[in-house]
Design a protein around this motif. Sequence first.
Motif, PDB file in Angstrom:
ATOM      1  N   ARG A 522       0.847  -1.193   0.000  1.00  0.00           N
ATOM      2  CA  ARG A 522       0.000   0.000   0.000  1.00  0.00           C
ATOM      3  C   ARG A 522       0.887   1.249   0.000  1.00  0.00           C
ATOM      4  O   ARG A 522       2.061   1.177   0.330  1.00  0.00           O
ATOM      5  CB  ARG A 522      -0.902  -0.017   1.236  1.00  0.00           C
ATOM      6  N   PHE A 523       0.299   2.402  -0.294  1.00  0.00           N
ATOM      7  CA  PHE A 523       1.084   3.645  -0.421  1.00  0.00           C
ATOM      8  C   PHE A 523       1.768   4.054   0.872  1.00  0.00           C
ATOM      9  O   PHE A 523       2.748   4.775   0.866  1.00  0.00           O
ATOM     10  CB  PHE A 523       0.193   4.806  -0.921  1.00  0.00           C
ATOM     11  N   TYR A 524       1.255   3.589   2.040  1.00  0.00           N
ATOM     12  CA  TYR A 524       1.873   3.982   3.320  1.00  0.00           C
ATOM     13  C   TYR A 524       2.951   2.989   3.751  1.00  0.00           C
ATOM     14  O   TYR A 524       3.478   3.077   4.854  1.00  0.00           O
ATOM     15  CB  TYR A 524       0.812   4.132   4.423  1.00  0.00           C
ATOM     16  N   GLU A 525       3.292   2.031   2.887  1.00  0.00           N
ATOM     17  CA  GLU A 525       4.358   1.082   3.192  1.00  0.00           C
ATOM     18  C   GLU A 525       5.626   1.527   2.468  1.00  0.00           C
ATOM     19  O   GLU A 525       5.576   1.942   1.317  1.00  0.00           O
ATOM     20  CB  GLU A 525       3.921  -0.332   2.781  1.00  0.00           C
ATOM     21  N   THR A 526       6.725   1.464   3.190  1.00  0.00           N
ATOM     22  CA  THR A 526       7.961   2.030   2.635  1.00  0.00           C
ATOM     23  C   THR A 526       9.104   1.016   2.715  1.00  0.00           C
ATOM     24  O   THR A 526       9.193   0.272   3.687  1.00  0.00           O
ATOM     25  CB  THR A 526       8.332   3.350   3.372  1.00  0.00           C
ATOM     26  N   SER A 527       9.936   0.992   1.678  1.00  0.00           N
ATOM     27  CA  SER A 527      11.061   0.045   1.638  1.00  0.00           C
ATOM     28  C   SER A 527      12.380   0.795   1.741  1.00  0.00           C
ATOM     29  O   SER A 527      12.497   1.933   1.293  1.00  0.00           O
ATOM     30  CB  SER A 527      11.043  -0.752   0.338  1.00  0.00           C
ATOM     31  N   SER A 528      13.376   0.097   2.319  1.00  0.00           N
ATOM     32  CA  SER A 528      14.726   0.662   2.398  1.00  0.00           C
ATOM     33  C   SER A 528      15.647  -0.090   1.449  1.00  0.00           C
ATOM     34  O   SER A 528      15.497  -1.303   1.258  1.00  0.00           O
ATOM     35  CB  SER A 528      15.265   0.544   3.821  1.00  0.00           C
ATOM     36  N   PHE A 529      16.606   0.620   0.871  1.00  0.00           N
ATOM     37  CA  PHE A 529      17.541   0.036  -0.088  1.00  0.00           C
ATOM     38  C   PHE A 529      18.960   0.411   0.313  1.00  0.00           C
ATOM     39  O   PHE A 529      19.221   1.569   0.638  1.00  0.00           O
ATOM     40  CB  PHE A 529      17.295   0.602  -1.497  1.00  0.00           C
ATOM     41  N   SER A 530      19.889  -0.553   0.227  1.00  0.00           N
ATOM     42  CA  SER A 530      21.290  -0.183   0.404  1.00  0.00           C
ATOM     43  C   SER A 530      21.696   0.605  -0.840  1.00  0.00           C
ATOM     44  O   SER A 530      21.060   0.480  -1.894  1.00  0.00           O
ATOM     45  CB  SER A 530      22.152  -1.435   0.530  1.00  0.00           C
ATOM     46  N   GLU A 531      22.756   1.406  -0.737  1.00  0.00           N
ATOM     47  CA  GLU A 531      23.169   2.219  -1.896  1.00  0.00           C
ATOM     48  C   GLU A 531      23.443   1.349  -3.120  1.00  0.00           C
ATOM     49  O   GLU A 531      23.080   1.708  -4.242  1.00  0.00           O
ATOM     50  CB  GLU A 531      24.396   3.080  -1.554  1.00  0.00           C
ATOM     51  N   SER A 532      24.058   0.153  -2.915  1.00  0.00           N
ATOM     52  CA  SER A 532      24.399  -0.685  -4.072  1.00  0.00           C
ATOM     53  C   SER A 532      23.146  -1.280  -4.705  1.00  0.00           C
ATOM     54  O   SER A 532      23.035  -1.342  -5.934  1.00  0.00           O
ATOM     55  CB  SER A 532      25.384  -1.785  -3.670  1.00  0.00           C
ATOM     56  N   LYS A 533      22.167  -1.691  -3.879  1.00  0.00           N
ATOM     57  CA  LYS A 533      20.908  -2.232  -4.400  1.00  0.00           C
ATOM     58  C   LYS A 533      20.172  -1.147  -5.195  1.00  0.00           C
ATOM     59  O   LYS A 533      19.688  -1.396  -6.307  1.00  0.00           O
ATOM     60  CB  LYS A 533      20.037  -2.730  -3.231  1.00  0.00           C
ATOM     61  N   ALA A 534      20.110   0.063  -4.631  1.00  0.00           N
ATOM     62  CA  ALA A 534      19.414   1.166  -5.315  1.00  0.00           C
ATOM     63  C   ALA A 534      20.086   1.476  -6.650  1.00  0.00           C
ATOM     64  O   ALA A 534      19.423   1.669  -7.665  1.00  0.00           O
ATOM     65  CB  ALA A 534      19.390   2.403  -4.421  1.00  0.00           C
ATOM     66  N   ARG A 535      21.420   1.497  -6.657  1.00  0.00           N
ATOM     67  CA  ARG A 535      22.157   1.796  -7.890  1.00  0.00           C
ATOM     68  C   ARG A 535      21.872   0.761  -8.975  1.00  0.00           C
ATOM     69  O   ARG A 535      21.656   1.093 -10.130  1.00  0.00           O
ATOM     70  CB  ARG A 535      23.656   1.827  -7.620  1.00  0.00           C
ATOM     71  N   SER A 536      21.889  -0.529  -8.575  1.00  0.00           N
ATOM     72  CA  SER A 536      21.673  -1.561  -9.593  1.00  0.00           C
ATOM     73  C   SER A 536      20.231  -1.506 -10.109  1.00  0.00           C
ATOM     74  O   SER A 536      19.988  -1.741 -11.289  1.00  0.00           O
ATOM     75  CB  SER A 536      22.037  -2.950  -9.062  1.00  0.00           C
ATOM     76  N   LEU A 537      19.270  -1.157  -9.240  1.00  0.00           N
ATOM     77  CA  LEU A 537      17.872  -1.028  -9.691  1.00  0.00           C
ATOM     78  C   LEU A 537      17.720   0.124 -10.688  1.00  0.00           C
ATOM     79  O   LEU A 537      16.959   0.036 -11.645  1.00  0.00           O
ATOM     80  CB  LEU A 537      16.947  -0.804  -8.491  1.00  0.00           C
ATOM     81  N   ILE A 538      18.474   1.208 -10.456  1.00  0.00           N
ATOM     82  CA  ILE A 538      18.403   2.353 -11.377  1.00  0.00           C
ATOM     83  C   ILE A 538      18.903   1.923 -12.756  1.00  0.00           C
ATOM     84  O   ILE A 538      18.309   2.265 -13.785  1.00  0.00           O
ATOM     85  CB  ILE A 538      19.208   3.553 -10.829  1.00  0.00           C
ATOM     86  N   LYS A 539      19.988   1.146 -12.770  1.00  0.00           N
ATOM     87  CA  LYS A 539      20.536   0.682 -14.057  1.00  0.00           C
ATOM     88  C   LYS A 539      19.587  -0.298 -14.745  1.00  0.00           C
ATOM     89  O   LYS A 539      19.329  -0.216 -15.931  1.00  0.00           O
ATOM     90  CB  LYS A 539      21.895   0.017 -13.834  1.00  0.00           C
ATOM     91  N   GLU A 540      19.043  -1.250 -13.940  1.00  0.00           N
ATOM     92  CA  GLU A 540      18.213  -2.308 -14.533  1.00  0.00           C
ATOM     93  C   GLU A 540      16.802  -1.821 -14.872  1.00  0.00           C
ATOM     94  O   GLU A 540      16.234  -2.231 -15.880  1.00  0.00           O
ATOM     95  CB  GLU A 540      18.061  -3.480 -13.546  1.00  0.00           C
ATOM     96  N   ALA A 541      16.235  -0.994 -14.002  1.00  0.00           N
ATOM     97  CA  ALA A 541      14.813  -0.654 -14.149  1.00  0.00           C
ATOM     98  C   ALA A 541      14.571   0.784 -13.702  1.00  0.00           C
ATOM     99  O   ALA A 541      13.716   1.053 -12.852  1.00  0.00           O
ATOM    100  CB  ALA A 541      13.986  -1.615 -13.301  1.00  0.00           C
ATOM    101  N   GLY A 542      15.353   1.709 -14.283  1.00  0.00           N
ATOM    102  CA  GLY A 542      15.289   3.112 -13.852  1.00  0.00           C
ATOM    103  C   GLY A 542      13.902   3.718 -13.924  1.00  0.00           C
ATOM    104  O   GLY A 542      13.457   4.400 -12.997  1.00  0.00           O
ATOM    105  N   ASN A 543      13.179   3.437 -15.010  1.00  0.00           N
ATOM    106  CA  ASN A 543      11.846   4.027 -15.164  1.00  0.00           C
ATOM    107  C   ASN A 543      10.859   3.449 -14.146  1.00  0.00           C
ATOM    108  O   ASN A 543      10.040   4.180 -13.573  1.00  0.00           O
ATOM    109  CB  ASN A 543      11.326   3.820 -16.589  1.00  0.00           C
ATOM    110  N   GLU A 544      10.971   2.133 -13.873  1.00  0.00           N
ATOM    111  CA  GLU A 544      10.085   1.521 -12.868  1.00  0.00           C
ATOM    112  C   GLU A 544      10.351   2.106 -11.484  1.00  0.00           C
ATOM    113  O   GLU A 544       9.427   2.289 -10.691  1.00  0.00           O
ATOM    114  CB  GLU A 544      10.299   0.006 -12.832  1.00  0.00           C
ATOM    115  N   PHE A 545      11.629   2.387 -11.203  1.00  0.00           N
ATOM    116  CA  PHE A 545      11.995   2.984  -9.901  1.00  0.00           C
ATOM    117  C   PHE A 545      11.359   4.381  -9.789  1.00  0.00           C
ATOM    118  O   PHE A 545      10.811   4.748  -8.748  1.00  0.00           O
ATOM    119  CB  PHE A 545      13.521   3.067  -9.777  1.00  0.00           C
ATOM    120  N   VAL A 546      11.421   5.149 -10.865  1.00  0.00           N
ATOM    121  CA  VAL A 546      10.808   6.490 -10.886  1.00  0.00           C
ATOM    122  C   VAL A 546       9.308   6.377 -10.599  1.00  0.00           C
ATOM    123  O   VAL A 546       8.761   7.110  -9.766  1.00  0.00           O
ATOM    124  CB  VAL A 546      11.047   7.176 -12.260  1.00  0.00           C
TER     125      VAL A 546
END
Length: 768
Positions: A522-546
């Motif tokens: 749900r919109f009130y649920e929030t996830s945490s990402f390590s810097e390396s996980k976030a970076r790899s997600l941006i490379k793999e699925a940047g638009n989905e992350f946005v």
Amino acid sequence: MASLMQGRLPINQDLLMMQKGMLLRKVRSRSWKKQRYFRLQDDGMTVWHARQAGGTAKPTFSISDVERVREGHESELLRSLAEEFPLEQGFTIVFHGRRSNLDLVANSVEEAKIWMQGLQHLVDFVTGMDQQERLDQWLSDWFQRGDRNQDGRMSFHEVQRLLHLMNVEMDQEYAFQLFQTADTSESGTLEGEEFVQFYKALTKRTEVHEVFENFSADGQKLTLLEFVDFLREEQKEGERASDLALELIDRYEPSDSGKLRHVLSMDGFLSYLCSKDGDIFNPTCLPIYQDMTQPLNHYYINSSHNTYLVGDQLCGQSSVEGYIRALKRGCRCVEVDIWDGPSGEPIVYHGHTLTSRIPFKDVVATVAQYAFQTSDYPVILSLENHCSWEQQQVIANHLTEILGEQLLSTTLDGLLPTQLPSPEELRRKILVKGKKLRTLEEDLEEEEEEEELESELEGGQEADSELEAQLESEPQELSPRSKDKKKEKRSKPILCPSLSALVVYLKSVSFHSFAHSKEHYRFYETSSFSESKARSLIKEAGNEFVQHNAWQLSRVYPSGLRTDSSNYNPQELWNAGCQMVAMNVQTAGLEMDIYDGLFRQNGGCGYVLKPDFLRDAQSSFHPERPISPFKAQTLLIQVISGQQLPKEDTSKERSIVDPLVRVEIFGVRPDTARQETSYVENNGFNPYWGQTLSFQVLVPELALLRFVVKDYNWKSRNDFIGQYTVPWTCMQQGYRHIHLLSKDGISLHPASIFVNISIREGLEGDES
């Protein structure tokens, strides 16, 4: 020279006592406590200390370095020594930036009061000083340093030594000529006002004269129309140029007759260029100027990692000072690592390390006191809960009792929301981010049932105990995500319902994939990402992350390998719309310069609205491959000159700096660039570059500019002198001064660089 300041400074009894000097005990730790003789200098603006009265004194601090003075009971260190010294005799001097506090203990309550009241009086006075007074103060400080025998006058030999300290390499004959001209009393020395005249002759700004003469018909003044032309043509002030010209003349023209005739003298023109109005940072972006009524996930949120640490992550000191500093600098999300402590009291520290420990209740009390001193917008407590069920109950009690009305413990209107509330709706509220046993829907349903039960049953107590039993039995049913995780879950502490209930809009959930989040969260649920996980997600699925960050909050934290509390570059995470990009705010450097640069705008309130293409859940934006948007721009920066650039280490009387200016752009990957001027040899006082740098930027809404001044050194990496970082959207065009900051983000007044900024729509060579 001292008389310069004293002419304006209302001297009182406290200051006279401080100028006589006093023995105070300097306290660095429980074992390091030494008597020192502290004395306020005659200029009323600097405090020096010696080992004893009459001993060799050296500067301790300038009043302009002091942020505030705190009473003894507010100091962790002095509280720990309460058995040795009465707390009323102690006080703490808090400095701007990251400089450590200075804890002092006087020999009596009266003497402590003299110093506390006197220092606060001086701090208030300095805070209220205008530009000219600050310059006089800076000169007074230098005069004190140069006047070795403290006789209030300076010989030519002392002036030469001072020029070297001030970074000026000057032809001796020319310097002596200026010295003689300034020595109107013909005493062979310079006194206060004579030294000011000498300095003025030394700092004549020919490059500003040229700009002035380009618009002035007689070279003596700018008429109202000439000044309007300058504001329109050079400063790109557009339609408001006419009204603004009158306003600026009234504000910066020193002579009353000039104000009456609506003309601007050369002094007035220079005063305008060096002011807030002539600054590169647009003054309209300094107060809160953004829409604060959008959902929380539409904002970048100033966030701190390991907030309790004031040093490294292995054996650094944990301190409530970490929370005070973070909150005072505008952090709105602070982290609390909580572990079981002695006597049933939870403690805060970096688990499994040698970092010192602080009671959880002290952290909560500190947050309650400092949460809203800098900003009224909500503070998020990011709880890393490692406690047993019993101590979680204590955590919940402390949060509820200490924070009281400040704590948000249910939805704003008691109803189920359809989106996150806005910073405006959450003003002066503290939110808990952490794990939660159930959904918000189930919580709210239960609250309704509870109310119905209470109204139906005469014996409300029976209902309460029934509910408690029900809640206590629930963790086992609700916490496992699947049967095969049951064994693993049994070994971990079960979440306590009373703590779970305090998590409302910020329920922490594990991240599996963007598709999984869309389907299950749900919109009130929030996830945490390590810097390396976030970076790899941006490379793999940047638009989905946005798109994910357009409806849910994300928190990114530094890698556990950063044991020295270093930082990553926050920019690439902001490019994907991540809101809570958590930093080790105690660690200075490039990354914190970028961070401070973004959050300098919007009143420093800790919330900055993301660009519209990062707030749209159907956005097509990809941070790694931005399709060249129609807003692309070309930036031309003419780096003209520098003023009073300091040495990196003023204690060493080594060679004078050879400054160069580097301009760095941070934004989406194709926009990230740097260029630099050549260096000027042996001149930190008034170097002239006159070089133009050019940049092309595809996504200006995400770009930040960092201006860095370095001391050229062919043997090693160039030494840092100062920097200033500004968001592209907050930058003013035209002739602008960039007022430099130190590594710790403290003003290096009057050090600045003078530039001309020009922005053109589209890319150079682009015909469209």
